[in-house]
Design an enzyme around this catalytic site. Sequence first.
Site, PDB file in Angstrom:
ATOM      1  N   SER A  90       3.007 -25.773 -25.311  1.00  0.00           N
ATOM      2  CA  SER A  90       2.598 -25.656 -23.912  1.00  0.00           C
ATOM      3  C   SER A  90       3.617 -26.396 -23.063  1.00  0.00           C
ATOM      4  O   SER A  90       4.596 -26.933 -23.577  1.00  0.00           O
ATOM      5  CB  SER A  90       1.208 -26.270 -23.714  1.00  0.00           C
ATOM      6  OG  SER A  90       1.313 -27.676 -23.756  1.00  0.00           O
ATOM      7  N   LYS A  91       3.351 -26.436 -21.785  1.00  0.00           N
ATOM      8  CA  LYS A  91       4.253 -27.068 -20.831  1.00  0.00           C
ATOM      9  C   LYS A  91       4.579 -28.524 -21.187  1.00  0.00           C
ATOM     10  O   LYS A  91       5.668 -28.998 -20.929  1.00  0.00           O
ATOM     11  CB  LYS A  91       3.612 -27.033 -19.447  1.00  0.00           C
ATOM     12  CG  LYS A  91       4.358 -26.124 -18.530  1.00  0.00           C
ATOM     13  CD  LYS A  91       3.918 -26.161 -17.122  1.00  0.00           C
ATOM     14  CE  LYS A  91       5.090 -26.415 -16.203  1.00  0.00           C
ATOM     15  NZ  LYS A  91       6.240 -25.579 -16.430  1.00  0.00           N
TER      16      LYS A  91
END
Length: 490
Positions: free
Chosen positions: A258-259
């Site tokens: 994810s980010k």
Amino acid sequence: MAGEDNSKIRVRFAPSPTGHLHIGGARTALYNWLFARSNGGVFILRIEDTDLKRSTEENVRKITDSLEWLGLDWDEGPDRGGAHGPYRQTERLQLYTEIAETLITEGKAYRCYCTVEEIDNARDEAKRAGKPYVYGGRCSGLTEADQEAFRDEGRKPVIRLRTPADGKTVVNDIIRGEVGFENALTGDFILVRASGVPTYNLAAAVDDSLMEISHVIRGDDHLPNTPKQILILNALGRKAPFYAHLPLILGPDRTPLSKRHGSASVEELKDAGYVREAAINYLALLGWSYDEKTTLFSTQELIEKFSLKRVGSNAAVFDMNKLTWMNGVYIREMDPEELVKRIDSYIRTTRLAGLPGENGKPEIKQLVPMVKDKIKSLAEFITLTDFFFLPAEFETGAIDILKRGEGAKDILEAVRQLLPDIQPFVAAEIEKELRECAAGMDLKLGKFLQPLRIAVSGKTVTPGMFESLEVLGSAESLRRIDAAIALLDA
Ligand code: GLU
């Protein structure tokens, strides 16, 4: 279809335009593209925009921009047309409804009038009993009169597929082998919502069939949807495609990517100065390997060597450091003229620096040979060279080093005296004179150059000092040295 080769490979990338193209989506697109290109097949882009609230035109553009940047060209798709269009699901809504209605007529699907509250209650009850929720089939035997009564109450029906009560639906996955799903746990699921909008499973199954998709290659988060899509295709009397579910991608801490793990979208990679060749090469290795040891593959080599058989089922780990290393390799090996073009367009899109080549500023091509072996991204080109285009800005700490540096002022004064006499003002001459000067002051060259480097660039790390002074020119170098001396005096 008459005359058409049914053994033909047709694959699709089917993003929902609800955000950027993420690393996982890009890997899915790449594997589909490689599979098509290595088998002389067709790569289709299908926009799955039935989530009307979250799908936007802007996201479609972001996704297609990222695919184009990666070089993953599609043969059929929304803007390209093709014999199996339209390629946007919102332009096919009528089709899904008609198919669902046909299934009702054939007794393979039915209208369900249960309200959201009723379903939620049943779900809660199942939870309390510690059982998985499965729709109980309450509306599966309604007469026309029952239905009318419900309609009179103002209930809006969904359409559900009638599924087998027992037995298993088996997904014969190219990567994971046979995976069986108990039909009793699937239950009669929804094909068309009360709003008339089809569910993902109906739209995807119908489109895969009508678009004559031979292989569905997608992330394994979709594996639980596959038995449903197979049941729909069975009901339609259509053959299911082959399925290949790609392993999950994790961050280095082994949680889903994810980010938090850094750049999570292709756009961010591009903005951070990665080159497409490195991105493609790295993405290809997220689940696939050729021989477990080779890491560098040109796109052409990937097309030649890629095979679904060599995609593993274990989760792949995304490692930014490895990608950065690979990017450095591609930059070093890139044809210098091509690298100049990439840096030029990178600078223009990011607007991180003043424009090279304008108003007497140096051209990118003068600087590329000086930094090519030092940079691991196009962004680092800017970090290393922006002082040529912009007034030197002292980076944090640099001014202190200058102030604390023993004899810094003496060195700058000496160079200041020397520079106007260096003729021609080229790196070799500058080097000769500065080396002599350093020796005359009994200083090691590195120590002698450090205050000069900071004075003209504001940085502690720069391209080679002699070449840098040549590029800056005698007058500008003097101006910067004077300004630094003034700072030391202040
Ligand atoms: N639209 C789905 C997604 O973006 C793709 C599903 C599929 O490939 O079947 O996750």
